[in-house]
Design a protein around this motif. Structure first.
Motif, short mmCIF file in Angstrom:
data_model
loop_
_atom_site.label_atom_id
_atom_site.label_comp_id
_atom_site.label_asym_id
_atom_site.label_seq_id
_atom_site.Cartn_x
_atom_site.Cartn_y
_atom_site.Cartn_z
N ALA A 79 0.82 -1.21 0.00
CA ALA A 79 0.00 0.00 0.00
C ALA A 79 0.85 1.27 0.00
N VAL A 80 0.32 2.31 -0.62
CA VAL A 80 0.96 3.62 -0.57
C VAL A 80 0.48 4.30 0.70
N GLN A 81 1.29 4.18 1.72
CA GLN A 81 0.96 4.76 3.03
C GLN A 81 2.26 5.18 3.71
N GLN A 82 2.13 6.08 4.68
CA GLN A 82 3.32 6.69 5.28
C GLN A 82 4.23 5.65 5.92
N THR A 83 3.66 4.64 6.58
CA THR A 83 4.48 3.65 7.27
C THR A 83 5.21 2.72 6.31
N ASN A 84 4.88 2.78 5.02
CA ASN A 84 5.60 1.97 4.03
C ASN A 84 6.69 2.74 3.31
N CYS A 85 6.84 4.03 3.62
CA CYS A 85 7.88 4.83 2.98
C CYS A 85 9.21 4.68 3.72
N HIS A 86 10.28 4.74 2.98
CA HIS A 86 11.63 4.64 3.51
C HIS A 86 12.13 6.06 3.81
N PRO A 87 13.18 6.21 4.60
CA PRO A 87 13.92 5.17 5.32
C PRO A 87 13.19 4.73 6.58
N PHE A 88 13.52 3.51 7.01
CA PHE A 88 12.99 2.97 8.26
C PHE A 88 14.00 3.23 9.36
N ARG A 89 13.50 3.41 10.58
CA ARG A 89 14.36 3.78 11.71
C ARG A 89 14.06 2.89 12.90
N HIS A 90 15.12 2.48 13.59
CA HIS A 90 14.97 1.82 14.89
C HIS A 90 16.15 2.25 15.74
N GLY A 91 15.86 2.98 16.81
CA GLY A 91 16.94 3.53 17.62
C GLY A 91 17.81 4.44 16.78
N ARG A 92 19.11 4.21 16.79
CA ARG A 92 20.02 5.06 16.00
C ARG A 92 20.20 4.55 14.58
N TRP A 93 19.55 3.44 14.23
CA TRP A 93 19.74 2.82 12.92
C TRP A 93 18.74 3.32 11.89
N MET A 94 19.21 3.49 10.64
CA MET A 94 18.34 3.76 9.50
C MET A 94 18.62 2.74 8.40
N TRP A 95 17.58 2.48 7.61
CA TRP A 95 17.63 1.44 6.56
C TRP A 95 16.77 1.88 5.39
N MET A 96 17.26 1.67 4.18
CA MET A 96 16.42 1.84 2.99
C MET A 96 16.82 0.81 1.95
N HIS A 97 15.90 0.55 1.02
CA HIS A 97 16.03 -0.61 0.14
C HIS A 97 15.43 -0.28 -1.22
N ASN A 98 16.06 -0.78 -2.26
CA ASN A 98 15.47 -0.83 -3.59
C ASN A 98 15.51 -2.28 -4.05
N GLY A 99 14.40 -2.79 -4.52
CA GLY A 99 14.32 -4.18 -4.93
C GLY A 99 13.05 -4.81 -4.41
N ALA A 100 13.09 -6.11 -4.19
CA ALA A 100 11.89 -6.81 -3.74
C ALA A 100 12.22 -8.20 -3.24
N VAL A 101 11.43 -8.67 -2.30
CA VAL A 101 11.35 -10.09 -1.99
C VAL A 101 10.29 -10.67 -2.92
N ALA A 102 10.69 -11.58 -3.78
CA ALA A 102 9.76 -12.12 -4.78
C ALA A 102 8.60 -12.84 -4.11
N ASP A 103 7.38 -12.62 -4.66
CA ASP A 103 6.17 -13.25 -4.12
C ASP A 103 6.08 -13.08 -2.61
N PHE A 104 6.25 -11.83 -2.18
CA PHE A 104 6.34 -11.55 -0.75
C PHE A 104 5.13 -12.06 0.03
#
Length: 281
Positions: free
Chosen positions: A97-122
């Motif tokens: 879904a196009v929603q705010q919680t699906n937008c990158h980057p993701f954060r946990h504590g001091r860590w940030m993460w972003m991704h391009n690609g896909a898990v096939a047949d997620f």
């Protein structure tokens, strides 16, 4: 798919990187040249660290569901925020879904993460992957993307202590579960992850045909190639950009990250290594 950039180096206004280059990330949101889609308008996000540069820093993250090219708030932030390390991501949804919680980057504590690609047949493998996330970490999963699950799997597998090993174990689990479900090529990824002090980037796919990823040439070399560029006179020698696709066409600036490779940008010097998935214990 998506486009992203990661910046580490001399503190700089975000707009200098996000808007001013000829083929900036904002331009790529409408006119990407190397992505699966030309337009990346399913949301965007920026995350940045303050200038103290300590391990206790947590990043600020702003994410929106609209396109980056017309967002006035992003333009306002970019013109006033200065950072030595920031992420920016423009999204083209692969089905979630196009929603705010699906937008990158993701954060946990001091860590940030972003991704391009896909898990096939997620959707087929999602349950098995989510059940592998540490129960305490699972409470922090907010969205429905494969990218966020990948992040929390990496955290589960020791991201705080061994980022390359944790990402390898995450990738190994995704491939194992995918193969158990009859998926030939389970994983496609370029990933950036940081703790605010170091920046790691990964390029890998099960098929051996990964999405594009580039890093900038060392600044001292660029100064000799392009002595007329004002920005280079101010940039420190350790300034580095990692991008899904080049921000311009100046000769000698951009270098392709090799297939199945990860790199780290760090105070003691950049380094690049081969990358392969590893089965978690």
């Amino acid at each position: 798919m998506c486009r992203w950039l990661a910046y580490s180096g001399t503190p700089v206004l975000l707009e200098n990187i996000l808007y001013r280059p000829r083929h900036s990330l904002i331009d790529q949101s409408l006119h990407a040249k190397m992505g699966v889609e030309t337009t990346n308008g399913d949301g965007f996000g920026v995350g940045w660290y303050g200038t103290s540069g300590t391990a206790k820093d947590t990043p600020a993250v702003v994410r929106e569901i609209g396109p980056a090219w017309s967002n006035r708030n992003l333009r306002e932030i970019a013109g006033h925020v200065r950072s030595h390390l920031f992420f920016a991501h423009i999204r083209a949804s692969t089905g979630s879904a196009v929603q705010q919680t699906n937008c990158h980057p993701f954060r946990h504590g001091r860590w940030m993460w972003m991704h391009n690609g896909a898990v096939a047949d997620f959707q087929r493998v999602r349950r098995d992957l989510v059940l592998a996330v540490d129960p305490d970490l699972f409470l922090h999963v907010e969205g429905s993307t494969d990218s966020e699950v990948m992040f929390y799997l990496a955290l589960t597998y020791g991201l705080a202590d061994d980022p390359p090993g944790a990402v390898a174990r995450m990738a190994g689990l995704v491939e194992r579960v995918g193969h158990e479900h009859g998926i030939e090529y389970p994983l496609q990824m370029t990933v950036a992850v940081t703790d605010g002090l170091r920046l790691w980037s990964f390029r890998y796919s099960s098929q051996g045909a990964s999405r594009s990823l580039f890093y900038s040439t060392r600044v001292e070399t660029l100064r000799s190639l392009h002595p007329d560029l004002d920005f280079l006179r101010e940039a420190s020698d350790d300034t580095r950009l990692i991008v899904s696709e080049p921000l311009g066409d100046l000769p000698g600036v951009w270098n392709e990250v090799p297939e199945s490779t990860y790199g780290v940008v760090q105070p003691e010097g950049d380094a690049m290594f081969s990358f392969a998935p590893a089965l978690p214990a």
